[in-house]
Write an enzyme that holds these catalytic residues in place. Sequence first.
Site, PDB file in Angstrom:
ATOM      1  N   CYS A   1       0.902  -1.284   0.046  1.00  0.00           N
ATOM      2  CA  CYS A   1       0.023  -0.109   0.139  1.00  0.00           C
ATOM      3  C   CYS A   1       0.674   1.279  -0.017  1.00  0.00           C
ATOM      4  O   CYS A   1       1.511   1.479  -0.946  1.00  0.00           O
ATOM      5  CB  CYS A   1      -1.087   0.031   1.122  1.00  0.00           C
ATOM      6  SG  CYS A   1      -2.227   1.181   0.854  1.00  0.00           S
TER       7      CYS A   1
ATOM      8  N   HIS B   1      -3.601  -5.656   1.127  1.00  0.00           N
ATOM      9  CA  HIS B   1      -2.944  -6.172   2.307  1.00  0.00           C
ATOM     10  C   HIS B   1      -2.938  -7.217   2.766  1.00  0.00           C
ATOM     11  O   HIS B   1      -4.013  -7.730   3.554  1.00  0.00           O
ATOM     12  CB  HIS B   1      -3.706  -5.025   3.473  1.00  0.00           C
ATOM     13  CG  HIS B   1      -3.540  -3.617   3.273  1.00  0.00           C
ATOM     14  ND1 HIS B   1      -2.324  -2.996   4.075  1.00  0.00           N
ATOM     15  CD2 HIS B   1      -4.067  -2.602   2.863  1.00  0.00           C
ATOM     16  CE1 HIS B   1      -2.601  -1.615   3.885  1.00  0.00           C
ATOM     17  NE2 HIS B   1      -3.709  -1.345   2.857  1.00  0.00           N
TER      18      HIS B   1
ATOM     19  N   GLU C   1      -1.332  -8.829   4.996  1.00  0.00           N
ATOM     20  CA  GLU C   1      -1.258  -9.049   6.482  1.00  0.00           C
ATOM     21  C   GLU C   1      -2.565  -8.770   7.241  1.00  0.00           C
ATOM     22  O   GLU C   1      -2.530  -8.998   8.388  1.00  0.00           O
ATOM     23  CB  GLU C   1      -0.222  -7.766   6.951  1.00  0.00           C
ATOM     24  CG  GLU C   1      -0.800  -6.584   6.954  1.00  0.00           C
ATOM     25  CD  GLU C   1      -0.917  -5.690   5.545  1.00  0.00           C
ATOM     26  OE1 GLU C   1      -0.562  -6.131   4.627  1.00  0.00           O
ATOM     27  OE2 GLU C   1      -0.848  -4.437   5.862  1.00  0.00           O
TER      28      GLU C   1
END
Lengths: 232, 83
Positions: free
Chosen positions: A86, A203, A205
Amino acid sequence: MKIGVVIFPGSNCDEDIFYALKDAMKQDVVKLWHKDKDLHGCDFIVLPGGFSYGDYLRSGAIARFSPVMELVVEHAQKGGYVLGICNGFQILTEAGLLPGALLHNKSQKFVCKNAYIRPVSRTAALTAGLNTEQVFKIPVAHGEGRYFASDELLKELHDNDQILFKYCDEKGEWNEAGNFNGSAENIAGICNKQKNVFGMMPHPERAVDRQLGNTDGIAIFKSLFNFTNQMV
Amino acid sequence: MKFRAEIDVMPVKEILDPQGKAVKLGLTNLGLKEVSNVRIGKHILLELEADSEEAAAAKVEEACKRLLANLVMEDYSYKITQE
């Protein structure tokens, strides 16, 4: 392999990625501060998401001049691994470590939702262990994620197999419906020519914990670390 | 000598400018149907010390190329005046 997560003023996904790498992926990971003058022996650098320096001027434009970035650029130029997610991806394009640029979404809206992506190239560590027929549901949260590259650059990305992920619909079709931000050729993630610097807007994560209802990101990190651990 | 640089940074022509598009729609809704195109950029004022106008221009060029504009997506132009 030791991983360093760089924290800039305004980073806000640093704890998420730290948690994902340490707890979910069981990696050796430390936090680095943007003013650090050495990389503390890290072999792998992660630039997290967020709004470094308030997104002033352009997303990622000021972070690129942080003291630690000089070391990150040097590390990358020597072949060291760097992943930008990002805002991290935006910083990498601003720093010239990845080609192209990330513009305001076509809709002019900040988009926060689950996006669908499908791997393209399998010649880079981030996607080497993934099935290119599989669709991954990965959260996105950005206002400036529309990947832009000139026609020559797009050709180069194809020729060198640098396109890692493309946005798709739920069924895996790379079409307009899946391309919510208007990226060139639905591009969601790329790598550099040498395949040691990776950038992606989604993302992974945020998709590593069963309690949060989505674990599609685990395969992406597994691919990354299976491959890079062998190399370090 | 003290100089003042007025810099304009604009999205390059071939890039869609969604902000400009949204503002054009606003202007149309306002009744200004004559407006056919809007593009939005940044206007930056710099004050700097330099020995000559050429030296000031060199500094401004560097500022534009290295930070103020991203040449992948933006063009820049500037005007320098002595204070």
